[in-house]
Design an enzyme around this catalytic site. Structure first.
Site, short mmCIF file in Angstrom:
data_model
loop_
_atom_site.label_atom_id
_atom_site.label_comp_id
_atom_site.label_asym_id
_atom_site.label_seq_id
_atom_site.Cartn_x
_atom_site.Cartn_y
_atom_site.Cartn_z
N CYS A 43 20.52 15.70 8.60
CA CYS A 43 19.50 16.22 7.69
C CYS A 43 18.52 17.04 8.53
O CYS A 43 17.89 16.50 9.45
CB CYS A 43 18.78 15.03 7.06
N CYS A 95 19.89 23.37 5.31
CA CYS A 95 19.83 22.05 4.67
C CYS A 95 21.28 21.64 4.46
O CYS A 95 22.08 22.44 3.95
CB CYS A 95 19.10 22.15 3.33
N1 DGL Z 1 19.89 17.28 3.48
C1 DGL Z 1 18.56 17.41 3.91
C2 DGL Z 1 18.35 18.54 4.91
O1 DGL Z 1 19.28 18.95 5.58
C3 DGL Z 1 17.39 17.35 2.96
C4 DGL Z 1 17.56 17.24 1.51
C5 DGL Z 1 16.31 16.63 0.86
O2 DGL Z 1 15.38 17.35 0.56
O3 DGL Z 1 16.36 15.41 0.69
O4 DGL Z 1 17.26 19.01 5.07
#
Ligand code: DGL
Length: 268
Positions: free
Chosen positions: A75, A187
């Site tokens: 993430c 993301c």
């Molecule tokens: N998958 C996450 C990222 O790469 C964030 C998604 C969220 O906002 O929860 O930033």
């Protein structure tokens, strides 16, 4: 005989599955624990303190029952906010995904790069420092969207993606005279919208993500375990959620198809 390594992967939702799939190809026999922090979802709308507290609680909760060889923050938002602190607090190896700025700089012809990520990521100092370090001479457009994160999450749960909605979200870019020729999917959720997003941009626009570079880091850190075809004790992969919902129940067959054998809830 080498001990089967345990790798913890953390994301607020399905985004990290894109990273998990790549790493599993490299280390098919490692044991994977995947933490879906669905109670904290979406991170992009939360405060830095909230995300920090959650990630620390998740790691502590998992460490109560497991010895970890590696923690992967799958993430971007969580990495940018918590990685350096986690490395001070915990002793195992910890890595995390960050927007693929270096790769985008290598690929762009026009020098205009788009960064599509969460609102927290696009305005964070950490990212601006990476840009100053690796991308001088390039121009950047930033777009932070939580809606896009939710659309990606919903898509995995079976909901149709409407191109009109994506068009609306991307409209600040789509109405520009010059569009970026390279777009960073900053993301992990957005990897699951690659096909739909690509259709909105002119042919030849490159959409890049960080999955290959994180696999490179894992390959270095876990080189002892690569090509080990079997371990003496083979433990099963577990998927964790922080909240049980109907959606999670419906989602179980899909998760099992990813190679997880057990589902556990840890209320954090
Ligand atoms: N998958 C996450 C990222 O790469 C964030 C998604 C969220 O906002 O929860 O930033």
């Amino acid at each position: 005989m080498v001990r089967q390594p345990t790798i913890l992967i953390i994301d607020s939702g399905i985004g990290g599955l894109s990273i998990y799939s790549e790493i599993k190809q490299l280390l098919p026999y490692a044991r994977y624990l995947y933490f879906f922090d669905n109670r904290g979802f979406p991170y992009g709308e939360k405060s830095e303190q909230f995300i920090t507290d959650r990630i620390i609680s998740i790691v502590k909760a998992i460490l109560k029952n497991h010895v970890l060889e590696l923690i992967i923050l799958a993430c971007n938002t969580a990495t940018i906010i918590t990685l350096s602190l986690l490395r001070k607090m915990f002793f195992c190896s910890i890595i995390g995904v960050v927007p693929a700025i270096k790769l985008a700089v290598q690929l762009t012809n026009s020098g205009l790069i788009g960064l599509l990520a969460t609102q927290l990521t696009v305005r964070h100092q950490y990212v601006l420092k990476l840009i100053n370090k690796y991308a001088c001479g390039c121009n950047f457009l930033f777009l932070g969207s939580s809606k896009l994160v939710k659309i990606a999450e919903d898509k995995k749960y079976g909901k149709m993606v409407k191109s009109s909605v994506l068009r609306e979200i991307l409209s600040p870019w789509l109405k520009l005279f010059q569009l970026p020729d390279t777009i960073i999917l900053g993301c992990t959720h957005f990897v699951f919208l690659k096909y739909e997003l690509k259709k909105l941009f002119p042919e030849g626009t490159q959409l890049v993500d960080s999955s290959k570079s994180i696999v490179g880091c894992v390959a270095q850190l876990m080189s002892n375990y690569i090509n080990v075809g079997h371990f003496e004790v083979m433990r099963k992969n577990v998927i964790y959620f922080s909240l049980m919902t109907d959606r999670v129940r419906d989602f179980m067959p899909f998760l099992f198809s990813y190679g997880f054998c057990y589902l556990r809830i840890i209320s954090i």
